[in-house]
Design an enzyme around this catalytic site. Structure first.
Site, mmCIF file in Angstrom:
data_model
loop_
_atom_site.group_PDB
_atom_site.id
_atom_site.type_symbol
_atom_site.label_atom_id
_atom_site.label_comp_id
_atom_site.label_asym_id
_atom_site.label_seq_id
_atom_site.Cartn_x
_atom_site.Cartn_y
_atom_site.Cartn_z
ATOM 1 N N ARG A 135 0.976 -1.282 -0.143
ATOM 2 C CA ARG A 135 -0.123 0.129 0.033
ATOM 3 C C ARG A 135 0.989 1.422 -0.111
ATOM 4 N NH1 ARG A 135 -1.665 0.429 6.438
ATOM 5 N NH2 ARG A 135 -0.081 -0.937 7.013
ATOM 6 N N LYS A 176 1.917 6.603 1.053
ATOM 7 C CA LYS A 176 1.374 5.519 1.689
ATOM 8 C C LYS A 176 -0.123 5.511 1.851
ATOM 9 C CE LYS A 176 2.101 3.300 6.295
ATOM 10 N NZ LYS A 176 2.688 3.296 7.276
ATOM 11 N N ARG A 187 5.285 10.111 2.931
ATOM 12 C CA ARG A 187 6.380 9.582 4.186
ATOM 13 C C ARG A 187 7.675 10.023 3.730
ATOM 14 N NH1 ARG A 187 6.139 3.771 7.015
ATOM 15 N NH2 ARG A 187 6.696 3.132 4.913
ATOM 16 N N ARG A 226 14.875 -2.611 4.774
ATOM 17 C CA ARG A 226 14.548 -3.003 5.993
ATOM 18 C C ARG A 226 15.423 -4.422 6.361
ATOM 19 N NH1 ARG A 226 8.686 -1.647 5.913
ATOM 20 N NH2 ARG A 226 8.619 0.136 4.224
ATOM 21 N N ASP A 256 10.369 -6.756 8.978
ATOM 22 C CA ASP A 256 9.987 -5.850 7.868
ATOM 23 C C ASP A 256 9.542 -4.616 8.120
ATOM 24 O OD1 ASP A 256 7.582 -7.267 8.745
ATOM 25 O OD2 ASP A 256 6.534 -6.249 7.665
ATOM 26 N N ASN A 257 9.607 -4.309 9.578
ATOM 27 C CA ASN A 257 9.503 -2.823 10.032
ATOM 28 C C ASN A 257 10.467 -2.618 10.632
ATOM 29 O OD1 ASN A 257 6.730 -2.964 9.115
ATOM 30 N ND2 ASN A 257 5.615 -3.779 11.263
HETATM 31 P P1 AMP Z 1 2.676 -3.287 7.942
HETATM 32 O O1 AMP Z 1 1.513 -3.566 9.051
HETATM 33 O O2 AMP Z 1 2.421 -1.864 7.506
HETATM 34 O O3 AMP Z 1 3.932 -3.828 8.496
HETATM 35 O O4 AMP Z 1 2.285 -4.063 6.767
HETATM 36 C C1 AMP Z 1 2.563 -5.369 6.646
HETATM 37 C C2 AMP Z 1 2.408 -5.811 5.124
HETATM 38 O O5 AMP Z 1 0.944 -5.862 4.466
HETATM 39 C C3 AMP Z 1 3.065 -4.962 4.082
HETATM 40 O O6 AMP Z 1 3.411 -5.868 3.122
HETATM 41 C C4 AMP Z 1 2.215 -4.170 3.612
HETATM 42 O O7 AMP Z 1 2.278 -3.676 2.397
HETATM 43 C C5 AMP Z 1 0.810 -5.135 3.628
HETATM 44 N N1 AMP Z 1 -0.521 -4.308 3.679
HETATM 45 C C6 AMP Z 1 -0.885 -3.656 4.962
HETATM 46 N N2 AMP Z 1 -2.137 -2.897 4.673
HETATM 47 C C7 AMP Z 1 -2.447 -3.278 3.378
HETATM 48 C C8 AMP Z 1 -3.573 -2.878 2.606
HETATM 49 N N3 AMP Z 1 -4.318 -1.960 3.118
HETATM 50 N N4 AMP Z 1 -3.468 -3.057 1.468
HETATM 51 C C9 AMP Z 1 -2.312 -3.964 0.910
HETATM 52 N N5 AMP Z 1 -1.352 -4.253 1.336
HETATM 53 C C10 AMP Z 1 -1.215 -3.644 2.892
HETATM 54 MG MG MG Z 2 5.334 -2.704 7.624
#
Ligand code: AMP
Ligand code: MG
Length: 466
Positions: free
Chosen positions: A89, A108, A171, A178, A247-248
């Site tokens: 996203r 984002k 952002r 990462r 990944d974070n």
């Molecule tokens: P995060 O919670 O930001 O660390 O996201 C974890 C993973 O889920 C990452 O690969 C994000 O790109 C994916 N992700 C989170 N929210 C969405 C969304 N609304 N649509 C598509 N991918 C998402």
């Molecule tokens: Mg993430």
């Protein structure tokens, strides 16, 4: 060109990302532009606030020089392995050379990408405002972080449990590389890509490491040192990240991916906010251990680059990793000495600080307000009489050093208030909170922002940034 892009990530091999444009939205509307950051990045304020500028930050217009792409990465989430995550996203527009070095500019909530899996690639207003408020508050606290350049509304509805207003955050980060970016290539046994990524990360964040005998080991050591300091910084302000997955975790050592994050009100080491963290895996007290675990994943990813002899490489990587606890302890001690107004080092300083925290937990004291009250005759400190005596005795051996503590933090219930008002179209609460948090050490800070939540205002759970 309105934005002076120079896109080094886009010059890396095609298997590092997917090129694609953001998906346009119905009706872009600027909520807030971070003018000070825009200037630091050398961006044209007139352009950014123009129709084309706002359209750019909504993903409706791709400015000249941008090379939009979604980055590939993998990661361990809550200990479980995902060989492919990636920007589901988010879309990187490109990089600019700012006053403080090169910065990524990323949207984002900008629509689906090949990494979206089941997601819609969108963000709703709540997490966008939360990330804006909390990341800028973190910056003002002097803690390394990604930043918020702008928040825009999209005019579209995003479907979560209920229909919610959509938004996009612009952002800014030193990079979006990462630990999981390294893991992505390890999972594919792509040592060439791993080498390219390591060299790129070094050039970008730790250029002195390129001259080292073993650059990949230098990279590992540098990331370990930055993360040790970062986590100590979080602990020193009562910050809980909430989703410390690999990944974070940024190799630049910035706080990244603000999801269900929060600052504690009442101090307790077991505090956890994230609704998806039922086990308390990412509780406040676990953050150093989890960071160490994540860094072990980076260490094992870099093994193929450290030495041709695998055993030797593992030995070197393990040696670097074993340095983390001491680096963290030192950074923690340094941060808490500042909070206690101790400029010299004595062995009993750490037990003194720990004792304070134990008492704060037992007495259910507010983390920020307790530290903020040190050195004053504030009634808040009544439960600490014995401890204060020990502290005053210790401070008597100090030259004139005052405790340095934030007076205000981004309290969860206030962030929630800003979001609730924002959802009904009123951004004044968000604006005022963001402005106040820009000077957190200001003793004259608006008293209302120091107020812990009333029981009915307390936010017990925060939800992931989706
Ligand atoms: P995060 O919670 O930001 O660390 O996201 C974890 C993973 O889920 C990452 O690969 C994000 O790109 C994916 N992700 C989170 N929210 C969405 C969304 N609304 N649509 C598509 N991918 C998402
Ligand atoms: Mg993430």
């Amino acid at each position: 060109m309105h934005i002076p892009f120079d896109n080094s990530y886009s010059r890396l091999p095609e298997r590092f990302y997917t090129r694609l444009n953001p998906t346009p939205v119905s009706n872009p509307g600027l909520i807030r532009l971070n003018r000070q950051l825009a200037l630091e990045l050398g961006l044209d304020l007139e352009f950014l606030t123009s129709e084309d500028g706002v359209a750019t930050m909504a993903g409706n217009h791709v400015p000249e020089g941008a090379e939009p792409l979604a980055q590939a990465y993998a990661g361990h989430q809550f200990g479980g392995w995902s060989p492919q995550l990636g920007d589901g996203r988010a879309i990187l527009l490109g990089e600019v050379e700012g006053q403080n070095g090169r910065r990524d500019i990323q949207l984002k909530g900008s629509g689906p990408t090949p990494f979206s899996r089941m997601g819609d690639g969108r963000a709703w207003l709540g997490p966008v405002l939360r990330e804006y408020i909390v990341s800028e508050a973190m910056f003002a606290l002097g803690i390394p972080t990604t930043r918020a350049l702008a928040a825009v509304t999209t005019g579209d509805i995003v479907l979560r449990e209920t229909p919610l207003p959509g938004a996009v955050l612009t952002r800014v980060a030193s990079s979006h590389i990462r630990v999981g970016t390294f893991q992505y290539f390890v999972a594919r046994q792509d040592v060439d890509a791993l080498q390219t990524l390591s060299d790129h990360a070094l050039a970008r964040h730790y250029p002195e490491g390129l001259e080292a005998d073993r650059p990949a080991l230098a990279l590992l050591e540098a990331v370990i040192a930055r993360q040790a300091k970062l986590i100590a910084d979080w602990m020193s302000v009562g910050f809980i990240h909430g989703v410390m997955n690999t990944d974070n975790m940024s190799v630049a050592g910035e706080t990244i991916d603000y999801g269900p994050c929060a600052f504690m009100d009442i101090y307790h080491p077991d505090t956890v906010f994230s609704s998806i963290d039922q086990q308390g895996r990412y509780a406040y007290k676990n953050q150093p251990t989890l960071a160490h675990w994540n860094l072990a994943q980076l260490a094992s990813s870099l093994v193929p680059l450290i030495d041709a002899d695998k055993d030797r490489a593992i030995e070197l990587a393990t040696g670097a990793l074993d340095g983390f606890p001491a680096l963290y302890q030192a950074a923690w001690a340094k941060a808490f000495r500042v909070k206690l107004g101790l400029s010299t080092e004595e062995e009993d300083d750490i037990p003194l600080a720990m004792d304070l925290l134990d008492r704060m937990a037992a007495e259910k004291m507010d983390f920020t307000n307790t530290f903020a009250a040190l050195g004053t005759a504030d009634a808040t400190l009544a439960p600490l009489t014995d401890w204060l005596e020990a502290w005053h005795t210790r401070r008597a051996r100090e030259p004139e050093t005052e405790p340095v503590n934030p007076q205000i933090i981004a309290r969860n219930h206030q962030v929630q208030r800003a979001i609730d008002a924002g959802v009904s179209g009123d951004f004044a609460v968000f604006e005022a909170l963001t402005d106040a948090l820009a000077t957190p050490f200001d003793g004259d800070a608006d008293l209302s922002y120091r107020q812990p939540p009333e029981p009915e205002e307390e936010v017990l759970q925060t939800f992931c940034g989706t």
